[in-house]
Structures are given as C-alpha cells and as structure tokens.
Design an enzyme around this catalytic site. Structure first.
Site, PDB file in Angstrom:
ATOM      1  N   LYS A 164      42.341  34.965  20.082  1.00  0.00           N
ATOM      2  CA  LYS A 164      42.419  35.401  21.334  1.00  0.00           C
ATOM      3  C   LYS A 164      41.149  35.373  22.126  1.00  0.00           C
ATOM      4  CE  LYS A 164      42.336  39.876  21.975  1.00  0.00           C
ATOM      5  NZ  LYS A 164      41.539  41.087  22.118  1.00  0.00           N
ATOM      6  N   ASP A 203      47.346  37.190  16.221  1.00  0.00           N
ATOM      7  CA  ASP A 203      46.963  38.540  16.768  1.00  0.00           C
ATOM      8  C   ASP A 203      46.840  39.207  15.462  1.00  0.00           C
ATOM      9  OD1 ASP A 203      47.427  41.129  17.365  1.00  0.00           O
ATOM     10  OD2 ASP A 203      48.639  40.677  19.108  1.00  0.00           O
ATOM     11  N   HIS A 204      45.631  39.823  15.313  1.00  0.00           N
ATOM     12  CA  HIS A 204      45.491  40.432  13.866  1.00  0.00           C
ATOM     13  C   HIS A 204      46.241  41.672  13.888  1.00  0.00           C
ATOM     14  CE1 HIS A 204      42.603  42.972  16.061  1.00  0.00           C
ATOM     15  NE2 HIS A 204      42.551  43.723  14.908  1.00  0.00           N
ATOM     16  N   LYS A 213      48.413  43.637   9.934  1.00  0.00           N
ATOM     17  CA  LYS A 213      47.953  44.843   9.329  1.00  0.00           C
ATOM     18  C   LYS A 213      49.320  45.329   8.815  1.00  0.00           C
ATOM     19  CE  LYS A 213      45.078  46.473  13.096  1.00  0.00           C
ATOM     20  NZ  LYS A 213      43.815  47.008  12.704  1.00  0.00           N
ATOM     21  N   GLU A 229      40.820  54.150  20.627  1.00  0.00           N
ATOM     22  CA  GLU A 229      39.364  53.616  20.042  1.00  0.00           C
ATOM     23  C   GLU A 229      38.393  54.542  20.213  1.00  0.00           C
ATOM     24  OE1 GLU A 229      39.022  49.224  19.180  1.00  0.00           O
ATOM     25  OE2 GLU A 229      39.807  49.436  21.298  1.00  0.00           O
ATOM     26  N   ASP A 234      42.685  42.881  27.058  1.00  0.00           N
ATOM     27  CA  ASP A 234      42.140  42.965  25.739  1.00  0.00           C
ATOM     28  C   ASP A 234      43.136  43.509  24.533  1.00  0.00           C
ATOM     29  OD1 ASP A 234      39.912  42.645  23.867  1.00  0.00           O
ATOM     30  OD2 ASP A 234      39.702  44.752  23.872  1.00  0.00           O
ATOM     31  N   HIS A 270      48.195  42.846  21.512  1.00  0.00           N
ATOM     32  CA  HIS A 270      48.574  44.207  20.302  1.00  0.00           C
ATOM     33  C   HIS A 270      49.473  45.065  20.649  1.00  0.00           C
ATOM     34  CE1 HIS A 270      44.758  42.134  18.892  1.00  0.00           C
ATOM     35  NE2 HIS A 270      44.082  43.007  19.454  1.00  0.00           N
TER      36      HIS A 270
HETATM   37  C1  BG6 Z   1      40.445  43.251  19.670  1.00  0.00           C
HETATM   38  C2  BG6 Z   1      39.785  43.769  20.844  1.00  0.00           C
HETATM   39  O1  BG6 Z   1      41.319  42.315  19.669  1.00  0.00           O
HETATM   40  O2  BG6 Z   1      40.994  44.515  18.694  1.00  0.00           O
HETATM   41  C3  BG6 Z   1      38.681  44.927  20.466  1.00  0.00           C
HETATM   42  O3  BG6 Z   1      39.188  42.578  21.031  1.00  0.00           O
HETATM   43  C4  BG6 Z   1      39.324  45.868  19.815  1.00  0.00           C
HETATM   44  O4  BG6 Z   1      38.419  45.321  21.700  1.00  0.00           O
HETATM   45  C5  BG6 Z   1      40.177  45.503  18.537  1.00  0.00           C
HETATM   46  O5  BG6 Z   1      38.661  46.973  19.507  1.00  0.00           O
HETATM   47  C6  BG6 Z   1      40.755  46.684  17.661  1.00  0.00           C
HETATM   48  O6  BG6 Z   1      41.002  46.195  16.626  1.00  0.00           O
HETATM   49  P1  BG6 Z   1      41.244  47.176  15.361  1.00  0.00           P
HETATM   50  O7  BG6 Z   1      41.871  46.216  14.156  1.00  0.00           O
HETATM   51  O8  BG6 Z   1      39.951  47.727  15.024  1.00  0.00           O
HETATM   52  O9  BG6 Z   1      42.320  48.365  16.008  1.00  0.00           O
END
Ligand code: BG6
Length: 507
Positions: free
Chosen positions: A161, A190-191, A195, A229, A248, A253
């Site tokens: 991304k 999309d990580h 999860k 966050e 973002d 997500h």
């Molecule tokens: C990323 C964003 O895709 O996901 C970041 O670019 C964000 O801004 C992050 O902090 C959050 O990922 P996670 O796995 O820490 O919830």
C-alpha cells in the site's frame, strides 16, 4: 497445508523500514519454522551500493531487533538465514539493473540445480508507490515474468500500500499492472487481513451457528469499528501529510474489517468465493456524495498533548508536515450497507493517531428487547442498569471476544446489571500467533490469494472514499476539529455518533 516450492524472493525497496522491521523478520520466522522450501533465496534490490556481505550484516542486525523469536546476535540460525540472502544494487528505471538482477537470479537457480527459466519468483514491491508501475514495466521488458499458464514455474508480485491515492490513480495503476501481469499474479497486500484475529472474524461468523441468525437488521442496532492508535506519524510526516487517516486507514484496513463483518457467507473458502462476497458488500455501500460529507463524517487533527507521560507536539510541527496542513489525523464516518441484511443499520468507523491508547475493536450492538420488563421495577439506587447486548471482537491488543449481557444481581429484588462473558486468546491458546506478514508472504508463495485484495475490490473501496475526499476538498473553510494528543479524539466525533444513534433509535 500445501508445501512451499523453492522460490527466489526479490524485495524492491530493500533499504527501507518495512523490509527491516517486517519483511525480513517474517521471512526469518517462517524459515525457522521450516515452512520455506530448501533452496529458497532472498534478494534485496535498492539504489544504495552494497555488497552481499554488507546486506547480510544489516539483515542480522534487523533480525536481532525485530524478530518475535528474539534470536541472539551471531547465533547459527541467523547465519544460516543470512547466508541465503543476496543484494543487487540498481535503479528502478534502468533496464541494465533489471538485466543484472536476472543474471543474479539465474545464477542462484543454477546453484540450486534449477534449469534456466524454471525458477519461481516472488517480487515484493516495498517501494514508494510512484515506482510500482515502472518496476512492473521493467520486469516485463526484461523477461522476468513467467507465462501465468506455465505449470512448471510461476511469477507473483506483491504490491504494498498505498494502492493509488484515489479511484482514478488506483484504476490507472491496475491498468498498468494488468498490461504486464495476469490478475492471478498480482497480490495486493493489506496486512490487516494477515492478522490472526481478523481471520477469526470469518471463523467466528461462519464456523458457529448461534450468532449468524442474529447478524442482521432485525437484531443489530448498529456497529462500531474502531482502530485507535497512540502512535503519531513516526517519522513518516511527508507521506502521512499527503495521505491522512481516510486514505491511510479507512480505504484499506477499515473497509476490509467492515467487509468481513458484514459480507454474506461465501459458498466456499476458495479465494474468489470469499473475494466475490467482499466486493458485493463494498458495492452495496452507497458512496458518500460530496454534498453529504458533513452529515456523515467528522475529521480531526491532533494538537499538542501528552501520551504515556511524553509530550507530543502539534501535528503541524511534525517533520514533513506543512505548517498550514488540513490533513486529518482522525476520522469518524457513518456508512450504510444497502442490502437486504443491513438496510438502515449504521456502521460507525473511527480511527485516529495520537489517541489515548491502541485499540482495534468491532462492537456490534444489538437491539433492546421489545418490552423493558425490568427497567421500572425499582426505585432509586437499586434501579436496574440495563444496557443493550453488545458483542465485541477485539482485534488488538489483548485479542479476544466479549459478550455483554444483562444479569440478575443476587438478592431479594429483581435488579439487573450488565456483565461480560469474556474469552481471551492468550488465556486459551498456549501458542504465539504468526505475524501478519508471515502469514501473507507464505500465502503468496503457496499461491493462495484469499487474503489479498482483488482489482475490483480495491476500486470498490476507492469509489466509497472518493466522495468524502472530494467533499472535503471542496470546503471553503475546512471543518477540521482539533483534539488534544492523548485523548480519544475530537469531542465532535462522540457527539456526532451519540446523537446519531439516539436519532436512529427514536425512529
Ligand atoms: C499502516 C498505516 O498501514 O497501518 C500506519 O500506514 C498504521 O499509519 C499501521 O500505523 C497500523 O498497523 P497496525 O498493524 O500497527 O495496527
């Protein structure tokens, strides 16, 4: 589980943070667990001049710092892993660099006993998005891409991304990619989908029979999806300021979380069966038009505050951020899903940076019982504290599931109060869940696209947020609410959601 075949994994953007913090540790972890085939090689590609040896030293340092199994410096497993890593200096727009890369890859194949043009390739684009199309174009031009119908070898490309910055740029990128690659070779990552607890949303919904009958407009009053966050922009001010929370976090997500929560049961767990349902769901959400933006969204930006005792400066004073920026570091949105199951049920999405804590959670609030039998039976102190039933799926941290129900307080009187039934992953399973990148890279090697985003899916998601982007851009005076770092976001967002819920309940 399928067995992984020997593969050469090429990481473009090998000097970057993502490679160091996530990709290399994930590859090390899966290799440690014996999930990669013997003969799998990793090649870093980036602009900086570097020898294989220097790259290996950097890799070992990154592994010591970022791997979840915490290997110690100089340990044999680090040495074994780093000896399978190589480095290629090159420019993303220079065909000579790609020819040199090809030579290196063929040499590695040969050492592995794989005949020329028979090696499997996984290209990971961990670069800035401006060079995605160029790299894929170069790979095509210099003969790196296998025929998608070749049964003896494969080429796959993982694209990081951000995938575009609006519908137009995402469609243009899709077009450029599909000029060179078949959709079966494209893995848009999309990580969040990697999860464990996000995958558990599907297990929870479709592996159990007791919740699904309640999963619709007759029983659900509204749904909250929150990704809070406590981190700020973490040295990525330049990128973040041109992106903002909507692009973002929401476009990718959060809409993925929404899709998994609300989609119809797929006919099977085959990749396209699942992805078809997600696309159908995203397409059933009426995009917020530019003129409705103020009724359906609140955006905020953090100002100085304190998080965990640390002073946080104004967002506007972060490196790389324009001093008069109106980029949102917080967004709250209300969406509807116009289909038979969900018509009229609001979905509230909320995400922000520099908030009071880190929390990703989906809360499903159920309708009140049709008759309030117990609410007026006692007077004063002992009056029942009735709350609607709420099911919470906690994605991170303290992953788990909580169901809030009304219970009778022991005693002579009929007094009820809400109590939680809780399940916490950590207490039940004595194993550490694999990290998101471990799962996703392995899936790409195995050719499983279930947890990757399809072309129509990424475009459906952009279609949704495009109206909001346009609406915000057209405001003469931007409606941006400041909130103090270390709080839960602008007061206006709470007020907007609370009032909206009140109104929808009154209907
Ligand atoms: C990323 C964003 O895709 O996901 C970041 O670019 C964000 O801004 C992050 O902090 C959050 O990922 P996670 O796995 O820490 O919830």
């Amino acid at each position: 589980m399928n067995k992984a075949k020997p593969t050469t994994i090429v990481i473009f953007g090998a000097s970057g943070d993502l490679t160091r913090r996530k990709l290399i540790p994930a590859l090390f972890q899966v290799s440690l667990e014996g999930l990669l085939a013997k003969g799998t090689r990793i090649v870093g590609f980036a602009r900086r001049e570097k020898s294989h040896e220097q790259f290996r030293v950097e890799i070992e340092e990154a592994l010591v710092e970022f791997t979840r199994s915490k290997p110690s410096a100089g340990s044999p497993e680090l040495k074994v892993f780093s000896s399978s890593c190589y480095y290629q200096t090159g420019n993303y727009d220079n065909s000579k660099s790609f020819h040199d890369l090809k030579e290196l890859l063929e040499r590695l194949d040969k050492e592995n006993g794989i005949s020329s043009d028979k090696g499997n390739r996984l290209f990971y684009l961990a670069t800035p998005p401006t060079v995605f199309s160029g790299i894929v174009g170069m790979l095509g031009q210099t003969g790196h891409i296998a025929d998608p119908n070749d049964e003896e070898r494969w080429t796959r490309v993982i694209i990081e991304k951000p995938f575009g910055r609006d519908l137009e740029t995402a469609s243009a990128l899709n077009k450029n990619l599909s000029a060179i690659l078949d959709e079966r070779q494209i893995y848009r990552i999309d990580h969040y989908l990697g999860k464990e607890t996000v995958q558990n949303i599907m297990a929870f919904r479709f592996g159990n029979s007791i919740f699904e009958p309640l999963w619709d407009r007759r029983y659900v009053s509204h749904v909250h999806i929150t990704v809070a966050e406590s981190v700020c922009v973490e040295g990525r001010g330049g990128y973040y300021d041109s992106s903002g929370a909507l692009r973002d976090m929401v476009q990718n997500h959060m809409l993925q979380l929404l899709a998994l929560i609300a989609m119809e049961p797929p006919a099977s767990f085959a990749p396209d069966a699942v992805r078809d349902e997600k696309v159908k769901l995203l397409s059933a959400i009426p995009p917020i038009g530019a003129s409705e933006v103020n009724e359906c969204s609140i955006r905020g930006q953090y100002a100085a505050g304190t998080i965990d005792g640390k002073l946080i400066p104004d967002y506007l004073r972060e490196n790389g951020v324009k001093p008069d920026s109106v980029t949102e570091t917080f967004v709250a949105l209300k969406l509807y899903v116009d289909n038979w199951r969900w018509a009229g049920v609001p979905f509230y999405l909320r995400t922000g940076k520099a908030l009071a804590g880190r929390l990703t959670e989906v809360n499903i609030e159920f309708r009140q019982p049709p008759l309030a039998l117990f609410s007026h039976m006692q007077e004063g102190e002992e009056r029942s504290r009735m709350k609607p039933n709420m099911l919470s799926l906690r994605v991170q941290p303290n992953e788990g599931i909580r169901l809030s129900i009304g219970m009778k307080v022991p005693g002579q009187k009929m007094v009820l109060e809400p109590q939680d039934m809780e399940f916490c992953y950590q207490d039940v399973f004595d194993v550490e869940a694999p990290g998101a990148y471990e799962r996703l890279i392995l899936d790409a090697i195995l050719g499983d696209t279930t947890l990757f985003i399809r072309q129509d899916e990424v475009e459906a998601a952009w279609k949704l947020v495009n109206g909001v982007i346009d609406g915000w851009a057209s405001e003469e005076v931007p409606h941006i609410h400041l909130y103090r770092a270390g709080t839960w976001g602008p007061y206006a967002a709470d007020e907007f959601i609370t009032n909206d819920i009140r109104k929808s309940k009154a209907l």
